[in-house]
Design a protein around this motif. Structure first.
Motif, PDB file in Angstrom:
ATOM      1  N   ASN A  81      42.286   4.071 127.442  1.00 12.55           N
ATOM      2  CA  ASN A  81      42.450   4.443 125.930  1.00 12.55           C
ATOM      3  C   ASN A  81      41.707   3.865 124.979  1.00 12.55           C
ATOM      4  O   ASN A  81      41.053   4.395 124.050  1.00 12.55           O
ATOM      5  CB  ASN A  81      43.866   4.517 125.831  1.00 12.55           C
ATOM      6  CG  ASN A  81      44.609   5.484 126.601  1.00 12.55           C
ATOM      7  OD1 ASN A  81      44.204   6.501 126.913  1.00 12.55           O
ATOM      8  ND2 ASN A  81      45.893   5.195 126.933  1.00 12.55           N
ATOM      9  N   ASN A  84      37.844   4.603 125.414  1.00  8.14           N
ATOM     10  CA  ASN A  84      37.773   6.113 125.103  1.00  8.14           C
ATOM     11  C   ASN A  84      37.751   6.462 123.323  1.00  8.14           C
ATOM     12  O   ASN A  84      37.653   7.554 123.010  1.00  8.14           O
ATOM     13  CB  ASN A  84      38.230   7.026 125.931  1.00  8.14           C
ATOM     14  CG  ASN A  84      37.853   6.988 127.183  1.00  8.14           C
ATOM     15  OD1 ASN A  84      36.653   6.657 127.444  1.00  8.14           O
ATOM     16  ND2 ASN A  84      38.804   7.009 128.351  1.00  8.14           N
ATOM     17  N   ASP A  85      38.681   5.793 122.758  1.00 10.53           N
ATOM     18  CA  ASP A  85      39.228   5.907 121.632  1.00 10.53           C
ATOM     19  C   ASP A  85      37.785   5.989 120.372  1.00 10.53           C
ATOM     20  O   ASP A  85      37.006   5.121 120.669  1.00 10.53           O
ATOM     21  CB  ASP A  85      40.359   4.940 121.214  1.00 10.53           C
ATOM     22  CG  ASP A  85      40.738   5.242 119.851  1.00 10.53           C
ATOM     23  OD1 ASP A  85      40.630   6.593 119.183  1.00 10.53           O
ATOM     24  OD2 ASP A  85      41.536   4.324 119.102  1.00 10.53           O
ATOM     25  N   ALA A  86      38.046   6.518 119.327  1.00  8.73           N
ATOM     26  CA  ALA A  86      36.973   6.471 118.123  1.00  8.73           C
ATOM     27  C   ALA A  86      37.029   5.027 117.890  1.00  8.73           C
ATOM     28  O   ALA A  86      38.097   4.229 117.907  1.00  8.73           O
ATOM     29  CB  ALA A  86      37.376   7.226 117.040  1.00  8.73           C
ATOM     30  N   TYR A  89      38.824   4.514 112.006  1.00  6.84           N
ATOM     31  CA  TYR A  89      39.142   5.611 111.331  1.00  6.84           C
ATOM     32  C   TYR A  89      39.086   5.299 110.093  1.00  6.84           C
ATOM     33  O   TYR A  89      39.030   4.057 109.442  1.00  6.84           O
ATOM     34  CB  TYR A  89      40.854   5.856 111.776  1.00  6.84           C
ATOM     35  CG  TYR A  89      41.072   6.384 113.246  1.00  6.84           C
ATOM     36  CD1 TYR A  89      40.860   7.622 113.491  1.00  6.84           C
ATOM     37  CD2 TYR A  89      41.008   5.390 114.169  1.00  6.84           C
ATOM     38  CE1 TYR A  89      41.287   8.132 114.788  1.00  6.84           C
ATOM     39  CE2 TYR A  89      41.339   5.762 115.540  1.00  6.84           C
ATOM     40  CZ  TYR A  89      41.467   7.011 115.735  1.00  6.84           C
ATOM     41  OH  TYR A  89      41.790   7.601 117.200  1.00  6.84           O
ATOM     42  N   LYS A 191      43.087  -2.295 119.233  1.00  5.86           N
ATOM     43  CA  LYS A 191      43.345  -1.340 119.941  1.00  5.86           C
ATOM     44  C   LYS A 191      44.380  -1.707 121.127  1.00  5.86           C
ATOM     45  O   LYS A 191      44.909  -1.003 121.860  1.00  5.86           O
ATOM     46  CB  LYS A 191      42.276  -0.520 120.481  1.00  5.86           C
ATOM     47  CG  LYS A 191      41.457   0.029 119.380  1.00  5.86           C
ATOM     48  CD  LYS A 191      40.442   0.928 119.962  1.00  5.86           C
ATOM     49  CE  LYS A 191      39.319   1.275 119.050  1.00  5.86           C
ATOM     50  NZ  LYS A 191      40.164   2.202 117.945  1.00  5.86           N
ATOM     51  N   ASN A 221      44.027   7.522 119.743  1.00  7.33           N
ATOM     52  CA  ASN A 221      43.854   8.490 120.618  1.00  7.33           C
ATOM     53  C   ASN A 221      45.113   8.855 121.511  1.00  7.33           C
ATOM     54  O   ASN A 221      44.917   9.643 122.128  1.00  7.33           O
ATOM     55  CB  ASN A 221      42.880   8.353 121.367  1.00  7.33           C
ATOM     56  CG  ASN A 221      42.671   7.096 122.228  1.00  7.33           C
ATOM     57  OD1 ASN A 221      43.403   6.341 122.180  1.00  7.33           O
ATOM     58  ND2 ASN A 221      41.762   7.318 123.336  1.00  7.33           N
ATOM     59  N   GLN A 223      49.203   9.792 121.329  1.00  9.12           N
ATOM     60  CA  GLN A 223      50.370  10.310 120.378  1.00  9.12           C
ATOM     61  C   GLN A 223      51.534   9.564 120.643  1.00  9.12           C
ATOM     62  O   GLN A 223      52.236   9.990 121.634  1.00  9.12           O
ATOM     63  CB  GLN A 223      50.712  11.926 120.617  1.00  9.12           C
ATOM     64  CG  GLN A 223      49.199  12.559 120.012  1.00  9.12           C
ATOM     65  CD  GLN A 223      49.622  13.999 119.909  1.00  9.12           C
ATOM     66  OE1 GLN A 223      50.473  14.438 120.470  1.00  9.12           O
ATOM     67  NE2 GLN A 223      48.298  14.758 119.737  1.00  9.12           N
ATOM     68  N   GLN A 227      51.438   5.152 116.687  1.00  8.44           N
ATOM     69  CA  GLN A 227      50.365   5.899 115.981  1.00  8.44           C
ATOM     70  C   GLN A 227      50.904   6.574 114.728  1.00  8.44           C
ATOM     71  O   GLN A 227      49.918   6.740 113.735  1.00  8.44           O
ATOM     72  CB  GLN A 227      49.582   6.817 117.081  1.00  8.44           C
ATOM     73  CG  GLN A 227      48.502   7.668 116.623  1.00  8.44           C
ATOM     74  CD  GLN A 227      48.386   9.255 117.053  1.00  8.44           C
ATOM     75  OE1 GLN A 227      49.538   9.840 117.122  1.00  8.44           O
ATOM     76  NE2 GLN A 227      47.530   9.694 117.193  1.00  8.44           N
ATOM     77  N   GLU A 243      39.889  15.552 111.648  1.00  7.82           N
ATOM     78  CA  GLU A 243      38.459  15.059 111.736  1.00  7.82           C
ATOM     79  C   GLU A 243      37.602  14.246 110.530  1.00  7.82           C
ATOM     80  O   GLU A 243      36.867  13.456 111.172  1.00  7.82           O
ATOM     81  CB  GLU A 243      37.852  16.126 112.449  1.00  7.82           C
ATOM     82  CG  GLU A 243      37.892  16.731 113.696  1.00  7.82           C
ATOM     83  CD  GLU A 243      37.510  15.609 114.667  1.00  7.82           C
ATOM     84  OE1 GLU A 243      36.301  14.897 114.556  1.00  7.82           O
ATOM     85  OE2 GLU A 243      38.233  15.881 115.715  1.00  7.82           O
ATOM     86  N   ILE A 246      38.084  10.418 111.278  1.00  7.91           N
ATOM     87  CA  ILE A 246      37.866   9.803 112.376  1.00  7.91           C
ATOM     88  C   ILE A 246      36.236   9.671 112.607  1.00  7.91           C
ATOM     89  O   ILE A 246      35.543  10.459 112.433  1.00  7.91           O
ATOM     90  CB  ILE A 246      38.070  10.802 113.761  1.00  7.91           C
ATOM     91  CG1 ILE A 246      39.830  11.336 113.646  1.00  7.91           C
ATOM     92  CG2 ILE A 246      37.927  10.042 115.194  1.00  7.91           C
ATOM     93  CD1 ILE A 246      40.063  12.270 114.676  1.00  7.91           C
ATOM     94  N   ARG A 248      33.609   8.780 115.078  1.00  5.58           N
ATOM     95  CA  ARG A 248      33.420   8.729 116.574  1.00  5.58           C
ATOM     96  C   ARG A 248      32.544   7.649 117.330  1.00  5.58           C
ATOM     97  O   ARG A 248      32.549   7.650 118.331  1.00  5.58           O
ATOM     98  CB  ARG A 248      32.619  10.120 116.740  1.00  5.58           C
ATOM     99  CG  ARG A 248      33.654  11.447 116.329  1.00  5.58           C
ATOM    100  CD  ARG A 248      34.943  11.328 117.364  1.00  5.58           C
ATOM    101  NE  ARG A 248      35.859  12.478 117.097  1.00  5.58           N
ATOM    102  CZ  ARG A 248      37.127  12.497 117.613  1.00  5.58           C
ATOM    103  NH1 ARG A 248      37.557  11.866 118.613  1.00  5.58           N
ATOM    104  NH2 ARG A 248      37.816  13.641 117.378  1.00  5.58           N
TER     105      ARG A 248
END
Length: 277
Positions: A81, A84-86, A89, A191, A221, A223, A227, A243, A246, A248
């Protein structure tokens, strides 16, 4: 990590197939057992032994899977997680000073029914706010030039407050740092989710609000209640996160974690020798 996941997936598929086959076999056997016994006592005995063997085999596969992969699975999922997260934010808040940003969060927390304790000291560390509502807790710490040591020290203070002072056994906790500048070493922890208790019923999530850039660093990323709390109060937006908030791009520490996980092995993990952060 990828090779470990492949082996885990193969064993998981074997466990799933064997469990389904065993359940179907037993269900069919229970239905036809009286007729088999009536036809041949020898056949009934053979089927009985076959059932015992299948049950033992399925239990062995289940035990082997969970003893080898059970504890590692949640750890690997959390690391995946993070990777793979952005990278970060963007906040919708317009406040640019640390005090104004924290005050805006406090006002929203109070409007949502949280009890507010302002300017309190917890285990020798100063917090701008501790807000609580049922099993939800939101801590705000104002720290200039935030670094990794600050994050770890404040996190330990929150852990002690939740588990020792408040005697909580379950809950969703957010430790939110508001800073003018966050160092890369601090961001690398943003994170990280800290679970507490045997059943991990307490989860502590971190968020870093960098007022100069308008960036919010946290695990966004997945839920969860944490979060949602961070999105609602730190970012001042709803979930699912739109979006426009976020970014990326991934950050350096995510690539560093990905590289480090290439050397992951179950032996070091079980012995406590393998660390990500």
């Amino acid at each position: 990590m990828n090779e470990f996941r492949k082996r885990q997936k193969r064993l998981y598929n074997l466990m799933k197939i064997s469990s389904i086959f065993g359940a179907v076999f037993l269900f069919v056997y229970i239905g036809i057992q009286p007729y088999v016994a009536q036809y041949s006592q020898l056949a009934a005995t053979i089927c009985s032994y076959a059932c015992d063997i299948i049950v033992i085999a399925v239990l062995f596969i289940l035990f082997f899977y969970y003893s080898k992969y059970g504890k590692a699975d949640s750890f690997l999922t959390s690391v995946e997680n993070e990777i793979n997260d952005a990278g970060y934010y963007l906040t919708s808040r317009e406040e640019k000073s640390i005090d104004d940003y924290s005050a805006a969060m406090m006002d929203d927390l109070e409007k949502c029914g949280y009890s507010i304790n302002k300017n309190i000291e917890i285990y020798d560390f100063d917090f701008y706010v501790k807000a609580s509502k049922n099993n939800e807790h939101f801590y705000i710490a104002n720290v200039n030039n935030l670094d990794k040591n600050d994050v770890l020290a404040y996190l330990e203070s929150v852990i002690n407050d939740i588990t020792i002072s408040s005697l909580k056994r379950k809950g969703n906790v957010v430790l939110c740092f508001v800073t003018d500048n966050a160092g890369e070493d601090a961001i690398s922890l943003s994170k990280m989710i800290t679970p507490l208790g045997k059943k991990e019923k307490i989860k502590i999530a971190l968020s870093i609000c960098e007022t100069e850039t308008g960036r919010i660093y946290f695990l966004g990323n997945v839920q969860t209640k944490c979060q949602q709390m961070i999105a609602n109060f730190a970012m001042n937006c709803d979930v699912p996160i739109k979006e426009q908030y976020i970014a990326r791009e991934k950050l350096k520490f995510q690539y560093d974690i990905e590289e480090k996980m290439k050397s992951f092995n179950i032996s070091d993990f079980k012995s406590g020798k393998f660390y990500v952060h």
